[in-house]
Structure formats: C-alpha cells, structure tokens
Design an enzyme around this catalytic site. Structure first.
Site, PDB file in Angstrom:
ATOM      1  N   MET A  13       0.832  -1.209   0.000  1.00  0.00           N
ATOM      2  CA  MET A  13       0.000   0.000   0.000  1.00  0.00           C
ATOM      3  C   MET A  13       0.867   1.260   0.000  1.00  0.00           C
ATOM      4  SD  MET A  13      -3.281  -0.579  -0.191  1.00  0.00           S
ATOM      5  CE  MET A  13      -4.174   0.825   0.479  1.00  0.00           C
ATOM      6  N   VAL A  74       2.241   2.047   7.843  1.00  0.00           N
ATOM      7  CA  VAL A  74       2.615   0.791   8.496  1.00  0.00           C
ATOM      8  C   VAL A  74       1.362   0.161   9.096  1.00  0.00           C
ATOM      9  CG1 VAL A  74       4.949   1.622   8.987  1.00  0.00           C
ATOM     10  CG2 VAL A  74       3.174   1.905  10.724  1.00  0.00           C
ATOM     11  N   SER A 128      -9.236   3.956   0.825  1.00  0.00           N
ATOM     12  CA  SER A 128      -9.892   2.746   0.349  1.00  0.00           C
ATOM     13  C   SER A 128      -9.629   2.518  -1.128  1.00  0.00           C
ATOM     14  CB  SER A 128     -11.401   2.817   0.573  1.00  0.00           C
ATOM     15  OG  SER A 128     -11.997   1.646   0.053  1.00  0.00           O
ATOM     16  N   LYS A 183     -13.899   6.027   7.461  1.00  0.00           N
ATOM     17  CA  LYS A 183     -13.335   4.832   6.801  1.00  0.00           C
ATOM     18  C   LYS A 183     -13.813   3.558   7.493  1.00  0.00           C
ATOM     19  CE  LYS A 183     -11.169   2.058   4.163  1.00  0.00           C
ATOM     20  NZ  LYS A 183     -10.287   1.077   4.616  1.00  0.00           N
ATOM     21  N   HIS A 186     -17.235   2.941   6.368  1.00  0.00           N
ATOM     22  CA  HIS A 186     -17.121   2.445   4.996  1.00  0.00           C
ATOM     23  C   HIS A 186     -16.903   0.931   5.013  1.00  0.00           C
ATOM     24  CE1 HIS A 186     -14.561   0.929   1.732  1.00  0.00           C
ATOM     25  NE2 HIS A 186     -15.148   1.790   0.933  1.00  0.00           N
ATOM     26  N   ASN A 187     -16.006   0.483   5.859  1.00  0.00           N
ATOM     27  CA  ASN A 187     -15.723  -0.949   5.914  1.00  0.00           C
ATOM     28  C   ASN A 187     -16.894  -1.748   6.474  1.00  0.00           C
ATOM     29  OD1 ASN A 187     -13.210  -0.123   5.000  1.00  0.00           O
ATOM     30  ND2 ASN A 187     -12.121  -1.663   6.178  1.00  0.00           N
ATOM     31  N   GLU A 190     -19.091  -2.081   3.689  1.00  0.00           N
ATOM     32  CA  GLU A 190     -18.451  -3.057   2.786  1.00  0.00           C
ATOM     33  C   GLU A 190     -18.793  -4.493   3.227  1.00  0.00           C
ATOM     34  OE1 GLU A 190     -14.139  -2.420   2.057  1.00  0.00           O
ATOM     35  OE2 GLU A 190     -13.821  -4.462   2.754  1.00  0.00           O
ATOM     36  N   TYR A 191     -18.693  -4.757   4.523  1.00  0.00           N
ATOM     37  CA  TYR A 191     -19.044  -6.089   5.040  1.00  0.00           C
ATOM     38  C   TYR A 191     -20.512  -6.395   4.725  1.00  0.00           C
ATOM     39  CZ  TYR A 191     -14.945  -6.907   8.161  1.00  0.00           C
ATOM     40  OH  TYR A 191     -13.706  -7.139   8.699  1.00  0.00           O
ATOM     41  N   LYS A 261     -10.248  -8.634   9.381  1.00  0.00           N
ATOM     42  CA  LYS A 261      -9.147  -7.985  10.102  1.00  0.00           C
ATOM     43  C   LYS A 261      -9.654  -7.090  11.216  1.00  0.00           C
ATOM     44  CE  LYS A 261      -5.960  -7.846   6.241  1.00  0.00           C
ATOM     45  NZ  LYS A 261      -6.897  -7.358   5.194  1.00  0.00           N
ATOM     46  N   ARG A 447     -39.344  -4.373  32.599  1.00  0.00           N
ATOM     47  CA  ARG A 447     -38.265  -3.722  33.347  1.00  0.00           C
ATOM     48  C   ARG A 447     -38.801  -3.079  34.619  1.00  0.00           C
ATOM     49  NH1 ARG A 447     -36.227   0.571  31.130  1.00  0.00           N
ATOM     50  NH2 ARG A 447     -34.180   0.381  32.107  1.00  0.00           N
TER      51      ARG A 447
HETATM   52  C1  6PG Z   1     -10.579  -0.863   1.445  1.00  0.00           C
HETATM   53  C2  6PG Z   1     -10.755  -2.139   2.203  1.00  0.00           C
HETATM   54  C3  6PG Z   1      -9.498  -2.488   2.934  1.00  0.00           C
HETATM   55  C4  6PG Z   1      -9.437  -3.939   3.359  1.00  0.00           C
HETATM   56  C5  6PG Z   1     -10.014  -4.200   4.698  1.00  0.00           C
HETATM   57  C6  6PG Z   1     -11.057  -5.231   4.868  1.00  0.00           C
HETATM   58  O1  6PG Z   1     -11.405  -0.010   1.706  1.00  0.00           O
HETATM   59  O2  6PG Z   1      -9.698  -0.760   0.609  1.00  0.00           O
HETATM   60  O3  6PG Z   1     -11.791  -2.029   3.121  1.00  0.00           O
HETATM   61  O4  6PG Z   1      -9.318  -1.585   3.961  1.00  0.00           O
HETATM   62  O5  6PG Z   1      -9.668  -4.827   2.397  1.00  0.00           O
HETATM   63  O6  6PG Z   1      -8.888  -4.494   5.460  1.00  0.00           O
HETATM   64  O7  6PG Z   1     -10.524  -6.414   5.261  1.00  0.00           O
HETATM   65  P1  6PG Z   1     -11.160  -7.573   6.108  1.00  0.00           P
HETATM   66  O8  6PG Z   1     -12.242  -8.179   5.315  1.00  0.00           O
HETATM   67  O9  6PG Z   1      -9.985  -8.488   6.248  1.00  0.00           O
HETATM   68  O10 6PG Z   1     -11.581  -7.046   7.430  1.00  0.00           O
END
Ligand code: 6PG
Length: 478
Positions: A13, A74, A128, A183, A186-187, A190-191, A261, A447
């Site tokens: 990267m 890093v 990303s 970000k 965003h992830n 993404e999931y 991750k 409750r």
């Molecule tokens: C991006 C991705 C990138 C990466 C993640 C997801 O936006 O370029 O999200 O950051 O592929 O680490 O990885 P995992 O599926 O391993 O959590």
C-alpha cells in the site's frame, strides 16, 4: 530538502501510494525500516517520477520541504505508535504527519491530541481501494485540522480517484479522527454489501438452482442496472472463475470460513456505544464469525430442517428477479444504517461531517463504489438535515416498491432453510421503523416489574412506576 511529500512504510500500500504521488509530478521521499524495500522501489519504479531514497529517519525528514508532509503506511496499532515515537522528535512546528493505515479512530484521537500539543498536525486518513486504488486513485478520507488540509488537500485531490463528473474522491471530512471514523463505517458497509451479495448468491444457487456460471451472468446483468457497483462486478468475476487444478468452480474449492481484520467489528462495537442500530452490518460481522466456528457447525450438522429444493426452471427467473429486489432493498437499509452511524459519530465528537460529501467521495476509488452513491449524495445535498435515507422520497418509494418481493424472498429462504441474516435483519429494521406501535412498551413493563426501572405513559407527561409486588397502583417516580 526537495521532496514535497514523504512515505515511510513501503509494503504494497505504501509503495503504491508513493508511486501515485510520483506519477502525479510530486517529488517523493521514500523510507522503510529495512532499506532493501526502498532500494527495490527506486530500482523498479524510479522512472515513474522523482523519488528521494532515504536510509534513516533523519535522512527522510531532512529530505522534506517545510512544512513537512510525511505519510506513515505501516500496520495499524503499535507499529504506528512506534513510527510516531521515532519521527516526532525530528519534526518541527507546523509539520503534518499523515497516518494512512486502517487505524482505530480512538487511537487517531489520542495521537492527534498528543501531536497537537507539540504543534504538529496529525491527520488520520482513511484510504480505500486496495492495492490498485492506492496506485491508480483511491478514495481518500482525511481528518485532522482545516489548516493541515490546506497544505495537504490539493495533493490528495490530485492522486485521488475521480468520480464520473470529474470531482476528486477526497474532501476534508472533519477534525481529528473524523476521517478514520468514516473509513471504519465504509468498511462496515463493505461487510454488509458483501454479505448481502453472498446471500443473493446462495439463494440463486440453492433455491433458483443456478450454477455459479449462471449466477455470474445474472450478476453481470444486475451490474447494468441500479446495483451497478464494483462489488457486484468482482463477484461475477469470482463466480465465473474455474479452478485450474480441479476444473471445478473456484467458489466450490474455497473453504467456507470468512476471515476479517477487524474494521467491520469496530463499526459494530462503536455503533453499540453510540446506540445506533446497525443490525445489517452486525449480521454481516456475525455471519463471518459463524462461518469460522467449525466445531459448532460440525456439532449442528444433524439438526433437523429442510435442505433447499431448487424451484422448477420456469419459476427460477422470476425468483431471481425477486432476489434482486431483496438485495437492493437490503442495500438501502445498510447504507441508511451506516450513514446514521456517521451522523451520530459526527454529533458525538463535534465533527460536523457533511454526509452528502461522504457519499460523493465514495463514488469512485473505494471498495463500495457504486452508481447508488450518486443518489445518496443527491439526497443529502437536497436535504442536508435528512434524518434518515429512508425519509428521502425516492429511496422510500423504491424500497416500498421492493418490499413485497423482499418479504417473499425472506419467507422462501426461511421455508427452505437457507440462512439470510442480512436480508432478514434489514427487513426487520424496515418494519421496526415503520411500525405504529412496537413491543418495546412491553419491554418497559417487564423492566418496571423486575427492577422498578419506571416507564412513561402515552397519555401524560412524567415517569411512573407500578407497585407490582403490592396493590399494583401506579406511583409517580422521581
Ligand atoms: C478498502 C478495504 C481495505 C481492506 C479491509 C477489509 O477499503 O480498501 O476495506 O481496507 O480490504 O482491510 O478487510 P477484512 O475483510 O480483512 O476485514
């Protein structure tokens, strides 16, 4: 001092980002703990632009024009702190330290504060687009001070991906950790996107009876419509791929245990703290986690339940169309949830994030890039105070038009024993929000019964408690 920017950490990267800066005409100082990587970069790609190879942190810092701009690439976590500790004493007031890793935003807040006290700008940047994005143009989400963006922004705008209308896919997201927070979400999205696509695949395979090649073809068709996106496109590629060693569909020779991750998990952890219902994203994280529990799966293998029987060919195409509706509607929900989380984070941390701008910079370069994001941008641009994407007229109308098919798909999946945690959670979110009355009233009653936790009434102001253990009369609570 000749370099306008420096990159330390030259794994793939970092290397690609350094090349991207160099290809755009910037002189780039490059540094890596082991110098072999620095030499290799200059040797292999030296002709792409101007690199200054630095062997030591001192050489690296000395190579940078002031105010210095240095990008750390890093591993997130301790390695980032170690690099900051190493470089900070060499820097001067006004210098800009940029962390381009997938850092946890709380770490970014801490680092920003520490460096700010020393007069150094710390900019957490979400990047990303994977390896290719870093080289060809990623989507870039920088946080940090406004002042740092003045010096850094134009360079980021140059190397970032460009949306179809030419807009660079970067903008100042907001102070301190706003960029890394965005970000992270965003992830999470993404999931969710990946899980919804996986569910659509599973249904097409097991209920419609399609082969992976046929599903690839179906996805290619969807990719020309409203689902047009990078993830649908690459899914078709993966499904169309045949394993060379066995001649079987590639998807059939890969172990069905999804790894992660951690960024999706963070999204959910933080959503819990903020009280934001990101159920679709959570189910995506849990689905990966479930897939990895080989022991639980083995122990459950004999439990009773239907195994899917494919539909007759005549019905399969209509079912596939319904799956497209379910996928699209669920996708609207996961973006609704993700943007809600960004809004909540922005309020909690005083970041003043422009949601339309976020959608705008996700239109190209990043993993979730999609035609759809242009629509989200338009929704927030026309009503910046929009409380939820579901209250946008167009999205509301589309999800309304999809809901019959969406329900039919979730029902059919349940009937046939195909797990659809993403589709089902998204549908429950939709129904939960539109419900006139929720059973939360009963939860409050429970409750109050066991813990005297009190409740509010529908007909008058105040907080009340019923004397459940006594004569069940109602008292006004403090
Ligand atoms: C991006 C991705 C990138 C990466 C993640 C997801 O936006 O370029 O999200 O950051 O592929 O680490 O990885 P995992 O599926 O391993 O959590």
């Amino acid at each position: 001092a000749t370099a306008q920017i420096g990159v330390t950490g030259l794994a793939v990267m970092g290397r690609n980002l350094a090349r991207n800066f160099a290809r755009n005409g910037y002189t780039v100082a490059v540094h890596n703990r082991t110098t072999a990587k620095t030499d290799a970069l200059v040797e292999e790609f030296g002709d792409e632009g101007t690199f200054v190879a630095a062997r030591t942190p001192e050489e690296f810092v000395a190579a940078l024009e002031r105010p210095r701009r240095l990008v750390i690439m890093v591993k997130a976590g301790d390695p980032t702190d170690a690099v900051i500790r190493e470089f900070a004493p060499l820097l001067e007031e006004g210098d800009v330290v940029i962390d381009g890793g997938n850092a946890h935003f709380e770490d970014t807040r801490r680092r920003e504060k520490e460096l700010r006290e020393r007069g150094i700008h710390f900019v957490g940047v979400g990047i990303s687009g994977g390896e290719e994005g870093a080289l060809e143009g990623p989507s870039i989400m920088p946080g940090g001070s406004k002042e740092s963006y003045e010096s850094l922004g134009p360079m980021l705008e140059k190397i970032a991906a460009k949306a179809k209308d030419g807009t660079p896919c970067t903008t100042h997201i907001g102070p301190d950790a706003a960029g890394h927070f965005v970000k992270m979400v965003h992830n999470g999205i993404e999931y969710a996107d990946m899980q919804l696509i996986a569910e659509a695949y599973d249904l097409l395979r097991r209920v419609a009876g399609y082969s992976p090649a046929k599903i690839a073809e179906t996805f290619r068709g969807w990719n020309t419509g409203r689902l047009d996106s990078y993830l649908i496109e690459i899914t078709a590629e993966v499904l169309a791929h045949t394993d060379a060693a066995t001649g079987k569909p590639f998807v059939d020779i890969v172990q069905d245990r999804a790894e992660q991750k951690g960024t999706g998990r963070w999204t959910v952890q933080i959503a819990l703290d903020l009280g934001v219902p990101v159920s679709g994203i959570a189910e995506a994280v849990f689905a990966r986690s479930l897939s990895g529990h080989a022991d639980l799966r083995e122990a459950a293998r004999e439990l009773p339940g239907p195994s899917a029987t494919p539909l007759a060919e005549a019905e399969a195409a209509a079912f596939a169309d319904r799956v497209e509706q379910a996928l699209y509607a669920s996708k609207i929900v996961s973006y609704t949830q993700g943007f809600h989380q960004i809004r909540a984070g922005s309020e909690a941390y005083d970041w003043d994030i422009d949601l339309g701008a976020v959608a705008s910079i996700w239109r190209a370069g990043c993993i979730i890039r999609a035609a759809f994001l242009d629509r989200i941008r338009a929704a927030y641009d026309s009503r910046p105070g929009l409380v939820s994407l579901l209250s946008d007229d167009e999205f509301a109308q589309e999800i309304g038009a999809a809901q019959d098919d969406w329900r039919a798909v979730v029902a059919e999946a349940a009937r046939q024993g195909v797990p659809t945690p993403g589709f089902a959670a998204a549908l429950s979110y939709y129904d939960g929000l539109r419900a006139d009355r929720l059973p939360a009233a009963l939860t409050q009653g429970q409750r109050d019964y066991f813990g005297a936790h009190t409740y509010r009434r529908t007909d008058r102001e105040g907080t009340f408690h019923t004397l459940w253990g006594g004569d069940r009369s109602e008292t006004v609570a403090e």
